[in-house]
Write an enzyme that holds these catalytic residues in place. Structure first.
Site, PDB file in Angstrom:
ATOM      1  N   ASP A 259      73.345 -58.936   0.280  1.00 51.01           N
ATOM      2  CA  ASP A 259      73.154 -57.893  -0.741  1.00 51.01           C
ATOM      3  C   ASP A 259      71.788 -58.047  -1.400  1.00 51.01           C
ATOM      4  O   ASP A 259      71.038 -57.083  -1.578  1.00 51.01           O
ATOM      5  CB  ASP A 259      74.233 -57.997  -1.826  1.00 51.01           C
ATOM      6  CG  ASP A 259      75.618 -57.613  -1.320  1.00 51.01           C
ATOM      7  OD1 ASP A 259      75.704 -57.000  -0.243  1.00 51.01           O
ATOM      8  OD2 ASP A 259      76.611 -57.936  -2.006  1.00 51.01           O
TER       9      ASP A 259
ATOM     10  N   SER B 253      79.280 -53.719   4.135  1.00 50.93           N
ATOM     11  CA  SER B 253      78.620 -54.590   3.159  1.00 50.93           C
ATOM     12  C   SER B 253      77.108 -54.451   3.215  1.00 50.93           C
ATOM     13  O   SER B 253      76.422 -54.704   2.233  1.00 50.93           O
ATOM     14  CB  SER B 253      78.946 -56.049   3.462  1.00 50.93           C
ATOM     15  OG  SER B 253      80.130 -56.418   2.853  1.00 50.93           O
TER      16      SER B 253
ATOM     17  N   GLU C 299      77.925 -62.811   1.782  1.00 49.64           N
ATOM     18  CA  GLU C 299      77.936 -61.504   1.124  1.00 49.64           C
ATOM     19  C   GLU C 299      76.813 -61.380   0.092  1.00 49.64           C
ATOM     20  O   GLU C 299      76.030 -60.425   0.119  1.00 49.64           O
ATOM     21  CB  GLU C 299      79.291 -61.270   0.443  1.00 49.64           C
ATOM     22  CG  GLU C 299      79.414 -59.924  -0.247  1.00 49.64           C
ATOM     23  CD  GLU C 299      79.287 -58.771   0.720  1.00 49.64           C
ATOM     24  OE1 GLU C 299      80.146 -58.631   1.590  1.00 49.64           O
ATOM     25  OE2 GLU C 299      78.310 -58.002   0.619  1.00 49.64           O
TER      26      GLU C 299
END
Ligand SMILES: *[C@@H]1O[C@H](CO)[C@@H](O)[C@H](O)[C@H]1NC(C)=O
Ligand SMILES: *[C@@H]1O[C@H](CO)[C@@H](O)[C@H](O)[C@H]1NC(C)=O
Ligand SMILES: *[C@@H]1O[C@H](CO)[C@@H](O)[C@H](O)[C@H]1NC(C)=O
Ligand SMILES: *[C@@H]1O[C@H](CO)[C@@H](O)[C@H](O)[C@H]1NC(C)=O
Ligand SMILES: CC(=O)N[C@H]1CO[C@H](CO)[C@@H](O)[C@@H]1O
Length: 678
Positions: A307, A596, A303
């Site tokens: 990002d 995401s 994650e």
């Protein structure tokens, strides 16, 4: 005697005994009664009485936010300072004085009345007999299983002129927020996270170049199965980034998961060579959060990597700032808390730490991490309050089922997000990855759907914080393998079970048949005015699913066999690509899907716009929803695809706003032109 301010439902009473003279009005009274062992508190026992003062203007928050965020407002863009926002919502000065005067006239020594820093509270310790006289009540105590004694009362009264300025008094009838779930679900490494890595070589067997791809530059030919920053720049007409305006770093929120420098360097080298090796985000540790981690660390789940990679690839030389929340025992779920975002919000706005709204003051100890944390490896410092500044844009690729959090908790937090919007921040959240459901397994359902007395796992399960009307919820889109960046995208939906079978890479955590852009309607919030027409327009042409209208405490979810709240705030608001991102995690090439990806992409677009606005002397875009719903033409409307789950067909993407892709994906030149013109 050991007294604790923690009051739990372990002491319940049966109406209250003390007389209630005419000058006083009942301020609070327990609704339900239970027959539990209870003892009167000794008359001389010292009780810590805390008077929570009513915040002013809570109900005007929406209008005030529109004042600075709605394109037709003469004050558009005139964001407020933190101090201005604080003073708007602080209790009125005369409220403080009125309550103080009443205490003093009741014989309490003025010196003993303490004023909390933010004026939200008055504190005074007094013997039980005095408190009982003051509040026309009787205090009871009861032993709790943890060995502590809790005190409380069944109800209390205040003079009418005081009552109107008081939110509530502790100890009183307030219980810790009612957890609707009997057991709080453990938030493990993946629970609470939108996005699961799925392994696949970039070109799977049997894939052939679509005919239309032949005329494209080589780096745009594979976008249907392998999204790269160059593909995203082509899809949304993004500029090659070259600006770095001070104060415009882009924020990403991370919890538990942490990035690895090895991974992000591998990504930059292969997919964004304009970002130099060694480029790293600023890491702001919230209550003991740490990053980066070693490449093979269990916390490097992907994650944070994605990002940071997406943001840097799209905005470099502008920088990225990571808000790394919570120490390990808590962020790992070890402490069994399912609270979310409060400790982060405390860290960026000190006044939130003990802010009272919707009957809750400060963090909720039964839900949120508590600091200092005595567990081994826990953060030993005090809860961090107001230690960091928030970046103009922050992207949050985390979430949980709205149903898992009590409504007042969610309302208080959403109200804080409104205050950040007033200050010109854009708060973005990934809208979830299981279509109309929450995480598989949540709410004791294999698919993450809700149940009622008459429905077993067929009720849609909306996401939080997507349901907060002051946040920008970002859904996901995709291209199909036979398409190129010249084609219109569809809603992101993919049967990842089949996907894994096809590539022979094996499944991850089933069931993944219904991986799709999260979308639907909140059970806690009604549609804000800025989206009312858009939601109404969608619902007028989509009548096929049974529905209910949620009541004030959302206790009738699933009524009449309905599967969604037709009276709820619709989400997401916008969308961006969330499929086939090839990148490295644990130094291994993997393909990622999920909202995401979409949220940091949309956040990067807003950051690029903020840079351009700064160059012409304008402030940041702030809360963008009112502008975008008013001018949806600056987004590419997504009209194909759906998000089935929970045993029915879900919602369908369609012309205009829809609860899968919102208003659509960015058209950068149009967005920039619009925001420059406001
Ligand atoms: C990362 O890869 C190494 C080497 O393949 C492996 O031993 C390790 O278990 C992996 N880490 C995780 C968290 O999967
Ligand atoms: C609900 O459905 C699941 C299978 O989807 C089943 O295992 C469970 O027993 C059902 N529960 C009830 C109360 O019928
Ligand atoms: C997803 O793919 C698997 C494997 O091909 C298949 O068994 C399953 O039925 C599919 N699910 C749906 C909802 O189509
Ligand atoms: C529309 O979406 C469906 C899946 O719902 C997909 O199979 C189809 O290829 C898409 N069509 C276009 C033109 O994108
Ligand atoms: C996942 C994780 O790192 N959990 C840690 C939580 O904290 C305890 C004690 O502090 C450790 O033993 C766990 O490994």
């Amino acid at each position: 005697m050991l007294l604790s301010l923690l009051i739990t439902s372990s002491i319940l009473g049966i109406g209250f005994a003390a007389p209630n003279p005419a000058a006083h009005v009942v301020h609070e009274k327990r609704g339900t009664a239970a027959n539990l062992l209870r003892r009167r508190v000794e008359p001389d026992a010292l009780i810590p009485v805390r008077v929570g003062l009513k915040q002013s203007n809570l109900d005007s928050g929406y209008e005030r936010l529109m004042e600075v965020s709605h394109p037709s407002s003469p004050n558009y863009g005139k964001h407020l300072s933190a101090e201005e926002v604080h003073s708007i919502f602080a209790p009125a000065e005369d409220a403080v004085n009125i309550v103080k005067d009443w205490l003093i006239q009741s014989g309490i020594d003025v010196e003993s009345i303490l004023d909390y820093e933010n004026k939200g509270w008055l504190a005074v310790d007094m013997p039980a007999h005095q408190a009982e006289r003051l509040l026309h009540t009787e205090y009871y105590e009861s032993d709790h299983t943890d060995g502590r004694v809790r005190i409380g009362c069944d109800g209390y009264s205040l003079p009418a002129h005081v009552s109107q300025h008081v939110d509530f008094i502790k100890p009183g009838v307030k219980l810790s927020p009612p957890l609707r779930k009997r057991t709080v679900e453990r938030r493990d490494a993946f629970h609470g996270r939108h996005g699961i890595p799925h392994m696949k070589p970039p070109h799977w067997p049997g894939w052939t170049l679509p005919p239309a791809a032949h005329g494209l530059p080589p780096d745009l030919q594979n976008c249907g199965v392998n999204i790269t920053p160059v593909c995203l720049q082509a899809l949304y007409d993004l500029p090659k980034p070259n600006l770095k305006v001070p104060g415009n770093s882009m924020g990403v929120f991370e919890d538990f998961d942490a990035f690895s420098q090895v991974d992000i360097d591998l990504f930059f080298a292969k997919f964004a060579p304009w970002v130099p090796q060694g480029t790293t985000p600023a890491v702001l540790s919230v209550d003991g959060g740490t990053a980066p981690v070693a490449v093979a660390d269990a916390r490097n789940g992907g994650e944070s990597d994605i990002d940071i990679e997406l943001a840097y690839a799209l905005i470099y030389p502008q920088t990225v700032t990571v808000y790394q929340a919570d120490d390990l025992p808590n962020s790992s779920g070890e402490t069994g808390k399912n609270g979310f975002l409060n400790t982060f919000l405390d860290a960026i706005d000190g006044s939130y730490c003990d802010y009272t709204a919707f009957g809750i003051t400060g963090d909720s100890p039964s839900i949120d991490a508590v600091y200092p944390d005595s567990l081994p490896g826990g953060f030993k410092g005090k809860l961090e309050c107001g230690v960091y500044k928030l970046t103009p844009v922050v992207s949050i690729s985390y979430g949980e089922a709205e149903d898992d959090l009590p409504k007042p908790y969610v309302e208080r937090q959403c109200n804080e997000i409104m205050k950040l919007g007033l200050q010109g921040h854009s708060i973005l959240v990934a809208s979830g990855d299981y279509g109309v459901a929450s995480f598989p397994g949540s709410d004791n359902n294999e698919f993450g759907c809700l149940s009622s007395a008459t429905q077993n796992g067929t009720i849609y399960n909306p996401d939080y914080p997507s349901g907060c009307p002051y946040i920008t919820a970002v859904g996901a889109t995709r291209l199909y393998p036979d398409q190129t960046v010249k084609d219109a995208e569809s809603a992101m939906q993919v049967n990842l079970t089949a996907f894994n079978i096809e590539t022979g890479s094996g499944g991850t955590s089933p069931p993944l048949d219904f991986f799709a852009s999260g979308g639907g309607f909140s059970n806690y919030f009604t549609p804000p005015a800025y989206q009312a027409a858009a939601v109404k327009g969608y619902l007028e042409t989509h009548n096929d699913l049974p529905f209910y209208i949620a009541n004030a405490d959302a206790s009738n979810v699933g009524a009449n066999g309905g599967v969604y709240n037709r009276g709820g705030r619709g989400y997401p608001d916008v969308a961006a690509n969330g499929a086939f991102l090839t990148t490295f995690n644990n130094a291994t090439l993997l393909t990622f899907f999920g909202t995401s990806l979409a949220s940091p992409i949309f956040g990067s677009v807003l950051t690029l716009i903020n840079e351009e606005l700064a160059l012409v002397g304008k402030g940041p875009v702030g809360f963008v929803n009112p502008v975008l719903y008013e001018h949806p033409y600056v987004l590419n409307d997504i009209t194909n695809g759906s998000n089935p789950n929970c045993g029915s067909e879900g919602f369908k993407a369609s012309k205009g706003w829809d609860p899968i892709t919102g208003l659509g994906t960015p058209n950068y030149p149009k967005m920039l032109e619009l925001f420059k013109s406001l």
